[in-house]
Design a protein around this motif. Structure first.
Motif, PDB file in Angstrom:
ATOM      1  N   HIS A  48      12.867   1.427  -6.717  1.00 21.47           N
ATOM      2  CA  HIS A  48      11.993   0.707  -5.775  1.00 21.47           C
ATOM      3  C   HIS A  48      10.564   0.654  -6.290  1.00 21.47           C
ATOM      4  O   HIS A  48       9.842  -0.302  -6.055  1.00 21.47           O
ATOM      5  CB  HIS A  48      11.974   1.371  -4.396  1.00 21.47           C
ATOM      6  CG  HIS A  48      13.330   1.677  -3.833  1.00 21.47           C
ATOM      7  ND1 HIS A  48      14.445   0.938  -4.176  1.00 21.47           N
ATOM      8  CD2 HIS A  48      13.750   2.628  -2.970  1.00 21.47           C
ATOM      9  CE1 HIS A  48      15.491   1.439  -3.524  1.00 21.47           C
ATOM     10  NE2 HIS A  48      15.100   2.461  -2.802  1.00 21.47           N
ATOM     11  N   TYR A  88      18.213  -3.688  -4.131  1.00 18.49           N
ATOM     12  CA  TYR A  88      17.704  -3.007  -2.927  1.00 18.49           C
ATOM     13  C   TYR A  88      16.755  -3.939  -2.164  1.00 18.49           C
ATOM     14  O   TYR A  88      15.540  -3.727  -2.138  1.00 18.49           O
ATOM     15  CB  TYR A  88      16.960  -1.731  -3.322  1.00 18.49           C
ATOM     16  CG  TYR A  88      17.804  -0.685  -4.023  1.00 18.49           C
ATOM     17  CD1 TYR A  88      18.629   0.177  -3.303  1.00 18.49           C
ATOM     18  CD2 TYR A  88      17.756  -0.535  -5.410  1.00 18.49           C
ATOM     19  CE1 TYR A  88      19.388   1.148  -3.934  1.00 18.49           C
ATOM     20  CE2 TYR A  88      18.514   0.437  -6.066  1.00 18.49           C
ATOM     21  CZ  TYR A  88      19.330   1.273  -5.323  1.00 18.49           C
ATOM     22  OH  TYR A  88      20.068   2.233  -5.951  1.00 18.49           O
ATOM     23  N   HIS A  89      17.324  -4.965  -1.547  1.00 20.16           N
ATOM     24  CA  HIS A  89      16.471  -6.004  -0.968  1.00 20.16           C
ATOM     25  C   HIS A  89      15.640  -5.515   0.212  1.00 20.16           C
ATOM     26  O   HIS A  89      14.494  -5.906   0.387  1.00 20.16           O
ATOM     27  CB  HIS A  89      17.324  -7.208  -0.564  1.00 20.16           C
ATOM     28  CG  HIS A  89      18.021  -7.818  -1.738  1.00 20.16           C
ATOM     29  ND1 HIS A  89      17.333  -8.339  -2.829  1.00 20.16           N
ATOM     30  CD2 HIS A  89      19.333  -7.957  -2.033  1.00 20.16           C
ATOM     31  CE1 HIS A  89      18.199  -8.782  -3.720  1.00 20.16           C
ATOM     32  NE2 HIS A  89      19.421  -8.555  -3.268  1.00 20.16           N
ATOM     33  N   GLU A  90      16.254  -4.679   1.035  1.00 20.17           N
ATOM     34  CA  GLU A  90      15.527  -4.174   2.208  1.00 20.17           C
ATOM     35  C   GLU A  90      14.275  -3.403   1.777  1.00 20.17           C
ATOM     36  O   GLU A  90      13.178  -3.618   2.299  1.00 20.17           O
ATOM     37  CB  GLU A  90      16.464  -3.256   3.005  1.00 20.17           C
ATOM     38  CG  GLU A  90      15.906  -2.816   4.330  1.00 20.17           C
ATOM     39  CD  GLU A  90      16.811  -1.750   4.964  1.00 20.17           C
ATOM     40  OE1 GLU A  90      16.260  -0.851   5.605  1.00 20.17           O
ATOM     41  OE2 GLU A  90      18.053  -1.812   4.793  1.00 20.17           O
ATOM     42  N   GLN A  91      14.418  -2.537   0.783  1.00 23.83           N
ATOM     43  CA  GLN A  91      13.287  -1.750   0.299  1.00 23.83           C
ATOM     44  C   GLN A  91      12.256  -2.644  -0.393  1.00 23.83           C
ATOM     45  O   GLN A  91      11.048  -2.437  -0.268  1.00 23.83           O
ATOM     46  CB  GLN A  91      13.763  -0.674  -0.683  1.00 23.83           C
ATOM     47  CG  GLN A  91      14.561   0.443  -0.018  1.00 23.83           C
ATOM     48  CD  GLN A  91      16.051   0.161   0.033  1.00 23.83           C
ATOM     49  OE1 GLN A  91      16.489  -0.981  -0.061  1.00 23.83           O
ATOM     50  NE2 GLN A  91      16.848   1.203   0.177  1.00 23.83           N
ATOM     51  N   ARG A  92      12.756  -3.651  -1.123  1.00 29.66           N
ATOM     52  CA  ARG A  92      11.844  -4.563  -1.822  1.00 29.66           C
ATOM     53  C   ARG A  92      10.960  -5.310  -0.816  1.00 29.66           C
ATOM     54  O   ARG A  92       9.761  -5.496  -1.035  1.00 29.66           O
ATOM     55  CB  ARG A  92      12.652  -5.555  -2.666  1.00 29.66           C
ATOM     56  CG  ARG A  92      11.813  -6.676  -3.284  1.00 29.66           C
ATOM     57  CD  ARG A  92      12.626  -7.551  -4.229  1.00 29.66           C
ATOM     58  NE  ARG A  92      13.775  -8.194  -3.602  1.00 29.66           N
ATOM     59  CZ  ARG A  92      13.701  -9.249  -2.787  1.00 29.66           C
ATOM     60  NH1 ARG A  92      12.540  -9.786  -2.506  1.00 29.66           N
ATOM     61  NH2 ARG A  92      14.797  -9.769  -2.249  1.00 29.66           N
ATOM     62  N   ARG A  93      11.562  -5.703   0.292  1.00 32.48           N
ATOM     63  CA  ARG A  93      10.780  -6.442   1.296  1.00 32.48           C
ATOM     64  C   ARG A  93       9.836  -5.515   2.057  1.00 32.48           C
ATOM     65  O   ARG A  93       8.750  -5.923   2.464  1.00 32.48           O
ATOM     66  CB  ARG A  93      11.727  -7.174   2.253  1.00 32.48           C
ATOM     67  CG  ARG A  93      12.347  -8.379   1.580  1.00 32.48           C
ATOM     68  CD  ARG A  93      13.504  -8.946   2.371  1.00 32.48           C
ATOM     69  NE  ARG A  93      13.974 -10.182   1.767  1.00 32.48           N
ATOM     70  CZ  ARG A  93      15.238 -10.600   1.832  1.00 32.48           C
ATOM     71  NH1 ARG A  93      16.133  -9.885   2.488  1.00 32.48           N
ATOM     72  NH2 ARG A  93      15.584 -11.724   1.254  1.00 32.48           N
ATOM     73  N   GLU A  94      10.249  -4.289   2.259  1.00 33.71           N
ATOM     74  CA  GLU A  94       9.364  -3.320   2.911  1.00 33.71           C
ATOM     75  C   GLU A  94       8.173  -3.017   1.994  1.00 33.71           C
ATOM     76  O   GLU A  94       7.025  -2.945   2.434  1.00 33.71           O
ATOM     77  CB  GLU A  94      10.147  -2.049   3.240  1.00 33.71           C
ATOM     78  CG  GLU A  94       9.351  -0.952   3.929  1.00 33.71           C
ATOM     79  CD  GLU A  94       8.682  -1.401   5.224  1.00 33.71           C
ATOM     80  OE1 GLU A  94       9.162  -2.361   5.851  1.00 33.71           O
ATOM     81  OE2 GLU A  94       7.655  -0.791   5.601  1.00 33.71           O
ATOM     82  N   ARG A 145       5.635  -5.737   2.220  1.00 32.76           N
ATOM     83  CA  ARG A 145       4.966  -5.978   3.500  1.00 32.76           C
ATOM     84  C   ARG A 145       3.444  -5.906   3.372  1.00 32.76           C
ATOM     85  O   ARG A 145       2.717  -6.687   3.971  1.00 32.76           O
ATOM     86  CB  ARG A 145       5.465  -4.969   4.545  1.00 32.76           C
ATOM     87  CG  ARG A 145       5.154  -5.357   5.988  1.00 32.76           C
ATOM     88  CD  ARG A 145       5.891  -4.438   6.967  1.00 32.76           C
ATOM     89  NE  ARG A 145       5.834  -3.044   6.554  1.00 32.76           N
ATOM     90  CZ  ARG A 145       4.785  -2.248   6.764  1.00 32.76           C
ATOM     91  NH1 ARG A 145       3.732  -2.701   7.393  1.00 32.76           N
ATOM     92  NH2 ARG A 145       4.805  -0.993   6.337  1.00 32.76           N
ATOM     93  N   PHE A 200      11.039 -14.453   4.665  1.00 36.39           N
ATOM     94  CA  PHE A 200      11.550 -13.294   5.397  1.00 36.39           C
ATOM     95  C   PHE A 200      10.675 -12.945   6.592  1.00 36.39           C
ATOM     96  O   PHE A 200      11.167 -12.669   7.683  1.00 36.39           O
ATOM     97  CB  PHE A 200      11.668 -12.087   4.459  1.00 36.39           C
ATOM     98  CG  PHE A 200      12.203 -10.857   5.123  1.00 36.39           C
ATOM     99  CD1 PHE A 200      13.554 -10.753   5.425  1.00 36.39           C
ATOM    100  CD2 PHE A 200      11.361  -9.806   5.466  1.00 36.39           C
ATOM    101  CE1 PHE A 200      14.061  -9.623   6.048  1.00 36.39           C
ATOM    102  CE2 PHE A 200      11.854  -8.667   6.093  1.00 36.39           C
ATOM    103  CZ  PHE A 200      13.205  -8.576   6.383  1.00 36.39           C
ATOM    104  N   TYR A 201       9.362 -12.964   6.393  1.00 35.85           N
ATOM    105  CA  TYR A 201       8.435 -12.618   7.486  1.00 35.85           C
ATOM    106  C   TYR A 201       8.005 -13.853   8.288  1.00 35.85           C
ATOM    107  O   TYR A 201       7.110 -13.787   9.122  1.00 35.85           O
ATOM    108  CB  TYR A 201       7.213 -11.875   6.929  1.00 35.85           C
ATOM    109  CG  TYR A 201       7.530 -10.475   6.424  1.00 35.85           C
ATOM    110  CD1 TYR A 201       7.848  -9.452   7.313  1.00 35.85           C
ATOM    111  CD2 TYR A 201       7.533 -10.184   5.065  1.00 35.85           C
ATOM    112  CE1 TYR A 201       8.152  -8.165   6.856  1.00 35.85           C
ATOM    113  CE2 TYR A 201       7.829  -8.902   4.595  1.00 35.85           C
ATOM    114  CZ  TYR A 201       8.143  -7.897   5.502  1.00 35.85           C
ATOM    115  OH  TYR A 201       8.442  -6.635   5.044  1.00 35.85           O
TER     116      TYR A 201
END
Lengths: 243, 188
Positions: free
Chosen positions: A76, B101-107, B110, B141-142
């Motif tokens: 990440h 890890y798309h969820e983490q990438r978008r977080e 942010r 996404f946002y």
């Protein structure tokens, strides 16, 4: 008589961090952490997987090797180096992350990265999408013909591949030639309008570097060398990164 | 290259931003921002970590801003804070776009998203492909209003040489602006 002083441990085992220190110039300053937390407070990856840069470094310093070489957090972190930029001691945490990535068996690293690197190794293009030198020249020439005809002001425009003695060698992200070729044309027109003597290379034109992201040193080296050597063999003066 | 001892000899390794700026200053590239005088469409710019912080530093960040201001108008450029070498990574680097890890990438992204929103810009200029893909995805996404656009697209627009089929990443507000060979829209 007082009691004998307590001695901690025996001979200290070599930890993951010790090994990384040996590789890095000045040991990456990994021993110099003041624990101030500037790295973590300014890191967008702070909080993911319950990890942050300071915690990662402290865990490495404490020898918690298993934890830091197994946390998916290393995938990440983008190794953007903002933590070094704000660090008063210039500690190279991203390189620690890089070697933590490398400690994963290659086949267990993220599949998307393995595939992209393997694609780049498939032929001399070094394209993460696997496009061959022939695919690339076909797309470029076909598109060039189309635009020369449709926009006669650019009838003399060129997008050369392997032009000897060109001043500039340009790389090209694979996304355009593979999925949206028209998006390359503005760049060509700009170069044409400015009268720039430039070329792509049949070898090493792919601008991506997924073998680096995969932490596959040997493959990374090969793809970079392919591109640089092509620019040198054509006698170019400047390698222009188009990103 | 230093890492692997690959000899570059006399080959200079440069960012194209430096040369865009040089060519504009020398008058080889004739760009202007007249098209945006009345429209006042607002732009911000993403400093790619690899080019700015990790390679060439603030001088090239300044070149990038010189180019951007030359093509959109100084009054229509709004910088993010922080910026240049101290900029936040967009989250699309380091292989994250392909790592799954798309969820983490978008977080991760942010912060970048909030930075862009704070400028109230209509477009975020992303001259790096990783940044472009990430910022484009963040906007969707946002559910934000900003578009991610390549630098060379806007340069060609400002030069009046951007055709109708080279506008994939422009919003509706710019589809009809300064169109070069508009008849091509029907042809292709």
């Amino acid at each position: 008589m007082g009691e004998a002083a307590i001695k901690l441990g025996g001979k200290k085992e070599s930890t993951f961090m010790d090994k990384v220190k040996e590789i890095l110039p000045d040991g990456g300053n990994l021993n110099l952490c003041l624990t101030c937390g500037a790295c973590s407070s300014g890191c967008p990856a702070t909080g993911l997987e319950g990890m942050d840069p300071r915690k990662f470094l402290r865990m490495a310093a404490l020898g918690l090797d298993e934890e830091i070489t197994s946390t998916p957090w290393v995938w990440h972190c983008t190794m953007c180096q903002r933590c070094i930029y704000v660090c008063p001691m210039k500690i190279d945490i991203p390189r620690l992350v890089y070697y933590a990535r490398q400690s994963w068996p290659r086949e267990e690293r993220p599949k998307g990265l393995i595939n992209s690197c393997d694609m780049a190794l498939r032929n001399d293009s070094c394209s993460a999408m696997g496009a061959s030198p022939d695919d690339f020249s076909f797309v470029v020439e076909d598109l060039l013909d189309e635009y020369r005809e449709a926009q006669p002001e650019f009838k003399d425009m060129d997008a050369p591949i392997d032009k000897e003695g060109a001043e500039f060698f340009l790389n090209q992200n694979s996304r355009e030639p593979v999925t949206e070729p028209d998006e390359m044309v503005p760049l060509w027109k700009i170069l044409h309008s400015a009268g720039i003597n430039w070329t792509y290379g049949s070898k090493g034109w792919g601008g991506e570097n997924y073998c680096m992201f995969l932490a596959d040193d040997e493959a990374w080296k090969n793809t970079v060398a392919m591109s640089i050597n092509q620019a040198k063999s054509l006698g170019c003066k400047t390698y222009l990164n188009t990103e | 290259m230093r890492k692997f001892g690959i000899d570059t000899d006399d080959l200079e390794i440069a960012s194209i931003y430096q040369y865009y700026a040089k060519w504009i200053r020398e008058g080889r590239l004739v760009v202007n921002s007249d098209w945006n005088k009345e429209r006042r469409i607002k732009f911000t710019v993403q400093d790619p970590c690899q080019i700015i912080r990790k390679s060439y530093g603030d001088p090239v960040a300044d070149d990038l801003r010189f180019v951007v201001k030359s093509i959109v108008g100084e009054e229509n450029f709004i910088d993010m804070t922080p910026n240049k070498s101290n900029n936040f990574c967009c989250g699309g680097g380091g292989g994250t776009l392909q790592a799954g890890y798309h969820e983490q990438r978008r977080e991760f992204g942010r912060i970048k998203h909030e930075q862009i929103v704070a400028t109230d810009a209509d477009y975020c200029i992303t001259a790096c492909h990783n940044c472009h893909a990430q910022v484009h995805d963040l906007s969707e996404f946002y559910e934000a209003k900003y578009h991610a656009v390549h630098l060379w697209t806007l340069m060609a627009l400002s030069m009046g040489i951007l055709g109708p089929n080279e506008r994939e990443y422009l919003g509706e507000d710019l589809q009809e602006v300064n169109v070069f060979h508009p008849e091509q829209a029907e042809m292709m």
